[in-house]
Write an enzyme that holds these catalytic residues in place. Structure first.
Site, PDB file in Angstrom:
ATOM      1  N   GLY A 183      42.867 -40.890-114.343  1.00 34.31           N
ATOM      2  CA  GLY A 183      41.772 -39.964-114.633  1.00 34.31           C
ATOM      3  C   GLY A 183      41.182 -40.201-116.016  1.00 34.31           C
ATOM      4  CB  CYS A 212      48.579 -32.098-107.791  1.00 39.67           C
ATOM      5  SG  CYS A 212      47.340 -31.376-106.765  1.00 39.67           S
ATOM      6  CD  GLU A 227      42.108 -30.385-109.777  1.00 40.33           C
ATOM      7  OE1 GLU A 227      43.125 -30.018-110.383  1.00 40.33           O
ATOM      8  OE2 GLU A 227      40.984 -29.908-109.964  1.00 40.33           O
ATOM      9  CE  LYS A 274      39.533 -46.738-104.217  1.00 46.09           C
ATOM     10  NZ  LYS A 274      40.939 -46.808-103.722  1.00 46.09           N
ATOM     11  CD  GLU A 306      52.116 -35.129-110.939  1.00 43.39           C
ATOM     12  OE1 GLU A 306      51.446 -36.078-111.366  1.00 43.39           O
ATOM     13  OE2 GLU A 306      51.648 -34.199-110.262  1.00 43.39           O
ATOM     14  N   GLY A 313      43.657 -37.749-108.679  1.00 44.13           N
ATOM     15  CA  GLY A 313      44.685 -38.776-108.791  1.00 44.13           C
ATOM     16  C   GLY A 313      45.519 -38.528-110.035  1.00 44.13           C
ATOM     17  CB  SER A 314      47.882 -40.674-111.849  1.00 45.49           C
ATOM     18  OG  SER A 314      47.095 -41.722-112.357  1.00 45.49           O
TER      19      SER A 314
HETATM   20  C1  UN1 Z   1      47.820 -30.646-103.795  1.00 40.21           C
HETATM   21  O1  UN1 Z   1      48.704 -29.929-104.235  1.00 40.21           O
HETATM   22  O2  UN1 Z   1      47.827 -31.861-104.032  1.00 40.21           O
HETATM   23  O3  UN1 Z   1      47.566 -25.551-102.199  1.00 40.21           O
HETATM   24  C2  UN1 Z   1      46.733 -30.062-102.958  1.00 40.21           C
HETATM   25  C3  UN1 Z   1      48.001 -26.331-101.355  1.00 40.21           C
HETATM   26  C4  UN1 Z   1      47.039 -27.133-100.526  1.00 40.21           C
HETATM   27  C5  UN1 Z   1      46.333 -28.161-101.355  1.00 40.21           C
HETATM   28  C6  UN1 Z   1      47.273 -28.865-102.273  1.00 40.21           C
HETATM   29  N1  UN1 Z   1      46.100 -26.237 -99.916  1.00 40.21           N
HETATM   30  O4  UN1 Z   1      49.181 -26.451-101.178  1.00 40.21           O
END
Ligand code: UN1
Length: 523
Positions: free
Chosen positions: A256, A307, A273, A198, A409, A251-252
């Site tokens: 989560g 993230c 994550e 999804k 965040e 996601g957030s």
């Molecule tokens: C993310 O930060 O949402 O490490 C993923 C990085 C990428 C993946 C980031 N390879 O910047």
């Protein structure tokens, strides 16, 4: 991490500008049991270019729980045959998938910039990360190592092997629309699971491209299923489906938690994550120009929508003023615009909700927190910016560690500079948030670098580099509210998508009782 979308009307998720000219958009379908089919609802939602809301990329199925049920049934039907397909053979199909991704890289890159907004170079990096993940993880088809161990009895053999967990639901975010689906999909497949994906409703095209490539690679019907739609309906239906043994979610942190509770209800495996509030520490002995480059890239790459974004810059007081003034100078030089224009450094944010959220935090930083707004701070709305979601790259300085802009965040082009008195102070500030994804230090002093490595409680750490730039063959994930203890990428991801089976073979021909007979067997 990416914010979950709120329920919005079916055709205006990115607030389409009706005045802009519109070509007839292409219609896409779900992929269920090897067939491309519409949602049983017959309804669609639009995928809109965040740099130009008059550009409708396509219409995607606004799916329902019925579509999820059909996809889960297809995954169930395909599972037994797929899990019994030898892992090296499964991997051969994945290597073929890797070739297709390479062949179509330019097209996928352009599609991604158009639906997500990130600049072409970064979109190319996102597709490349999916390619890297595919090749690296497909190699596991000839490893998927378990181990043997000595048994405590005579004439007994002990080993453990990996087995697939079963049917997996993959809920993927919009900020890395091909890389992150690949982090979940490829290991799930190599381990012998079947999946329902999804994708985020803001970026379904990149997942469509990935799944289309799976079809072309010859991955059998029902092994990979794609259902598009919104979190509240299809995301929830997937999360709550009793036949899914595992949900993998990026996601957030708030969403989560909902996913985790639903999984707990039915004892499903859940890998999460989620958010980050990543700090770069800049020490007084740092190469300041290098640190500025890293901070600009980490804070404003992907418009801060990673993230792992460098959303806090913790700077030693001796170089603080110098750092702030250079940071402001370089931030002001960034070119904001449509990511498809190769001269642009910073693309739009993903949608209207993101604009509201980011501008809301800028107001909080200025008013409630009382930090200094050193540059940026506004939505750009004139000329070429009129139909997109553009926000000026924004730097706050003179912030304290407990301000909301230092703690929460923001997920946009905003970074907060916090002064520190010493390495100990800087480490304490960097650790003083609820998240624990990534951290970095700029210093020439090896002792300080190792001290920071040792004491920063994050899942990823960089020395003299930004907080972004993780590679697929090392584990990716974070501590505290960032995750729930799992790691994607690397070989560690196999521990999400496989379960251990311990196997004992007794070839003594007699009853041997573990823990009871071992003294005799030693004689
Ligand atoms: C993310 O930060 O949402 O490490 C993923 C990085 C990428 C993946 C980031 N390879 O910047």
């Amino acid at each position: 991490m990416a914010q979950a979308k709120k329920a919005v009307s079916k055709t205006s998720k990115k607030q389409v500008s009706r005045s802009a000219p519109r070509a007839i958009p292409k219609t896409f379908q779900n992929y269920i049991g090897g067939k491309w089919i519409p949602s049983e609802s017959g309804e669609m939602f639009e995928n809109i270019n965040p740099a130009n809301t008059g550009d409708v990329i396509g219409r995607f199925p606004l799916s329902t729980s019925e579509d999820i049920n059909a996809a889960v049934n297809a995954a169930q039907e395909a599972f037994d045959r797929w899990r019994k397909t030898p892992a090296p053979k499964r991997a051969e199909l994945l290597f073929r998938l890797g070739e297709i991704l390479i062949r179509n890289k330019d097209q996928y890159t352009a599609d991604m910039t158009r639906e997500m907004g990130k600049v072409l170079k970064e979109a190319g990096g996102d597709v490349q990360e999916a390619i890297d993940c595919t090749y690296y993880t497909a190699g596991e088809g000839r490893r998927l190592h378990g181990y043997t161990a000595p048994a405590e009895m005579r004439d007994k053999f002990a080993m453990c092997v990996r087995q697939p967990v079963g049917l997996c639901g993959l809920i993927t975010p919009w900020n890395f629309p091909m890389a992150i689906p690949s982090w979940k999909l490829i290991p799930a497949l190599v381990c012998g699971n079947t999946v329902v994906i999804k994708p985020a409703e803001d970026t379904p095209l990149s997942s469509y491209n990935l799944v289309k490539a799976c079809e072309e690679a010859g991955i059998p019907p029902g092994v990979v299923n794609l259902v598009t739609g919104f979190g509240e309906t299809v995301g929830a239906a997937l999360t709550n489906h009793p036949a899914l043994r595992l949900i993998s979610f990026t996601g957030s942190t708030d969403t989560g938690r909902i996913v985790a509770s639903a999984c707990a209800e039915r004892n499903a495996i859940c890998s999460l994550e989620m958010g980050g509030k990543n700090a770069i520490i800049i020490m007084d002995d740092a190469d300041i120009d290098l640190a500025i480059e890293g901070a600009i890239w980490g804070a404003f790459g992907t418009s801060g929508q990673r993230c792992t974004a460098s959303s806090r810059l913790v700077v030693h007081k001796k170089v603080y003023r110098q750092f702030v003034s250079k940071m402001v100078e370089h931030t002001k030089a960034l070119r904001v615009g449509n990511g498809a224009d190769p001269r642009v450094d910073v693309g739009p944010v993903i949608n209207a909700d993101a604009v509201d959220k980011v501008i809301g935090y800028i107001d909080i930083g200025r008013n409630e927190d009382g930090a200094t707004l050193s540059c940026g701070g506004k939505r750009l709305t004139r000329g070429d910016y009129a139909n997109g979601f553009f926000i000026e790259p924004t730097v706050f300085s003179d912030a304290t560690p407990d301000m909301r802009i230092s703690q929460e965040e923001i997920f946009g082009p905003v970074t907060t500079i916090i002064p520190a008195n010493s390495i100990e102070d800087a480490i304490q500030i960097a650790n003083g948030v609820r998240y624990g994804l990534s951290a970095a230090i700029y210093t020439q002093n090896v002792n300080r670098a190792f001290q920071a490595m040792n004491e920063l409680y994050t899942g990823i750490f960089y020395v003299n580099a930004s907080t972004i730039g993780a590679e697929v063959h090392l584990p990716f994930g974070g501590t505290k509210a960032t995750g729930n203890g799992h790691r994607e990428a690397g070989t560690q991801v196999l521990d999400i998508f496989s379960e251990w089976k311990s196997v004992y073979v007794d070839f003594s021909g007699k009853l041997q009782r573990a823990q009871i007979d071992q003294l005799e067997s030693a004689q």
